[in-house]
Design a protein around this motif. Structure first.
Motif, PDB file in Angstrom:
ATOM      1  N   ARG A 187       0.836  -1.202   0.000  1.00 28.26           N
ATOM      2  CA  ARG A 187       0.000   0.000   0.000  1.00 28.26           C
ATOM      3  C   ARG A 187       0.869   1.250   0.000  1.00 28.26           C
ATOM      4  O   ARG A 187       2.043   1.226   0.382  1.00 28.26           O
ATOM      5  N   SER A 188       0.247   2.330  -0.442  1.00 23.54           N
ATOM      6  CA  SER A 188       0.900   3.629  -0.451  1.00 23.54           C
ATOM      7  C   SER A 188       0.622   4.337   0.875  1.00 23.54           C
ATOM      8  O   SER A 188      -0.520   4.386   1.336  1.00 23.54           O
ATOM      9  N   VAL A 189       1.673   4.868   1.493  1.00 22.20           N
ATOM     10  CA  VAL A 189       1.517   5.616   2.746  1.00 22.20           C
ATOM     11  C   VAL A 189       2.363   6.878   2.675  1.00 22.20           C
ATOM     12  O   VAL A 189       3.339   6.945   1.924  1.00 22.20           O
ATOM     13  N   THR A 190       1.999   7.872   3.453  1.00 26.65           N
ATOM     14  CA  THR A 190       2.787   9.096   3.517  1.00 26.65           C
ATOM     15  C   THR A 190       3.841   8.977   4.608  1.00 26.65           C
ATOM     16  O   THR A 190       3.764   8.108   5.483  1.00 26.65           O
ATOM     17  N   PHE A 191       4.820   9.872   4.565  1.00 17.05           N
ATOM     18  CA  PHE A 191       5.819   9.897   5.632  1.00 17.05           C
ATOM     19  C   PHE A 191       5.145  10.103   6.993  1.00 17.05           C
ATOM     20  O   PHE A 191       5.507   9.458   7.987  1.00 17.05           O
TER      21      PHE A 191
END
Length: 274
Positions: A187-191
Motif C-alpha cells: 500500500r501507499s503511505v505518507t511519511f
C-alpha cells in the motif's frame, strides 16, 4: 551451480543467502569488507582487480547496482561462464529523467550494460525500502522532532525480506529469468502516516516538524551531497499528496502478499527504542 551474492553485509543479501542455503544451493558471498561478513570473499565492485577470483566457477550472480566498472564486471562474468545475473536496481530508473538524475543514473547505467551483455539478465526494481525509515531512529530515540519537508509525500515501502524472496524466486526458477520486475509494498503511505505507525508500535509520541528545503539540506549536509539532496527533495515533491503506484509483483513471484509496513516496524522496533 554456484550463486554469487554481492553486498554480503546488506539486509537483502543476508536474507537471500539464508534462503538459498536452506535449499541446499551452493552460495558464495562477496563483500568489499570480507572480514565483516563471515565466509565472504573479497569483491569490491569499484575495483575490477577483485572480480575474477570472486566469479571463478560461478553460474549465477545477485548483483547490487554499481556502474563505475560494470563493463569490466560483465566481461569477467562472461569469461567465467556466468549464465544469469539478477540486478538489484531501482524503480527510479523508470522516471523520464532517469539518465540525468543522481537518484537513478547509477542504476540505469548498470541496467543498460547488463541488458547489452550476452548474459541473461533479470532486473528487480524495488520502490522505497521500508528500511529507509530507520533514518528517523536517532531523533525518535533522543525525543527530538523528525524534520520533514513534505510530510504528505507518498511512498510504497517494501520490506527487505520481500525483495530477498523475490530475488530467490527469479534465481531459482528459470521461467522467471530475463525480465524486469517492479516491486512495491502492499500500500501507499505518507511519511506522516509511517511516523504515526512507528509511534503506535513503540508507544511513544513522535513530533513532526515541517521545515523548508534549505533547512533540511543544511541538516543533511554532513551525510548527503547537495545535488543528491536536491534530487531527493524534487522526488518527494512530485509525490506530495500523490499515492504511489502499487504492484502485486511480490505476491506473483513469492506466492504471498507483500509484507505491510507495520510488519517491518514490528521486525525493527528495537531500532527506535532506547
Amino acid at each position: 551451480m554456484t550463486i554469487l551474492v554481492t553486498g554480503a553485509r546488506g539486509a537483502v543479501a543476508r536474507t537471500l543467502v539464508s534462503l538459498l542455503r536452506e535449499q541446499g544451493l551452493q552460495v558464495r558471498t562477496g563483500s568489499q569488507k570480507p572480514e565483516e561478513a563471515a565466509g565472504a570473499v573479497l569483491l569490491n565492485l569499484k575495483d575490477p582487480a577483485t572480480f575474477a577470483a570472486a566469479l571463478e566457477g560461478v553460474t549465477s550472480v545477485f548483483l547490487y547496482a554499481e556502474s563505475s566498472h560494470i563493463d569490466a564486471f560483465v566481461a569477467e562474468a562472461t569469461n567465467a561462464g556466468v549464465r544469469h545475473i539478477v540486478l538489484l536496481s531501482s524503480s527510479s530508473t523508470l522516471s523520464p529523467d532517469a539518465a540525468d538524475s543522481p537518484l537513478a543514473k547509477d542504476h540505469l547505467d548498470a541496467e543498460n550494460a547488463l541488458i547489452a551483455s550476452p548474459i541473461t539478465t533479470t532486473i528487480l526494481r524495488p520502490g522505497t525500502f521500508a528500511g529507509n525509515a530507520a533514518s528517523w531512529s536517532w531523533p525518535i530515540k533522543s525525543g527530538g522532532p523528525v524534520n520533514l519537508v513534505y510530510p504528505n509525500s507518498h511512498v510504497d515501502p517494501i520490506h527487505e525480506a520481500d525483495v530477498a524472496e523475490s530475488a530467490f524466486a527469479v534465481l531459482t526458477n528459470p521461467e522467471l529469468a530475463g525480465k524486469a520486475y517492479l516491486l512495491t509494498g502492499p500500500r501507499s503511505v505518507t511519511f506522516a502516516e509511517e511516523l504515526d505507525l512507528i509511534a503506535e508500535a513503540i508507544g511513544k509520541p513522535i513530533v513532526v516538524n515541517t521545515v523548508s528545503r534549505d533547512e533540511w539540506k543544511a541538516e543533511m549536509a554532513e551525510y548527503m551531497p547537495g545535488h543528491f539532496a536536491e534530487a531527493l527533495l524534487d522526488w518527494w515533491q512530485t509525490n506530495d499528496n500523490v499515492p504511489a503506484e502499487i504492484t502485486r509483483t511480490v505476491e506473483e513471484l513469492t506466492g504471498h502478499p507483500a509484507r505491510d509496513f507495520v510488519v517491518w516496524i514490528q521486525d525493527h522496533a528495537a531500532e527506535f527504542k532506547n
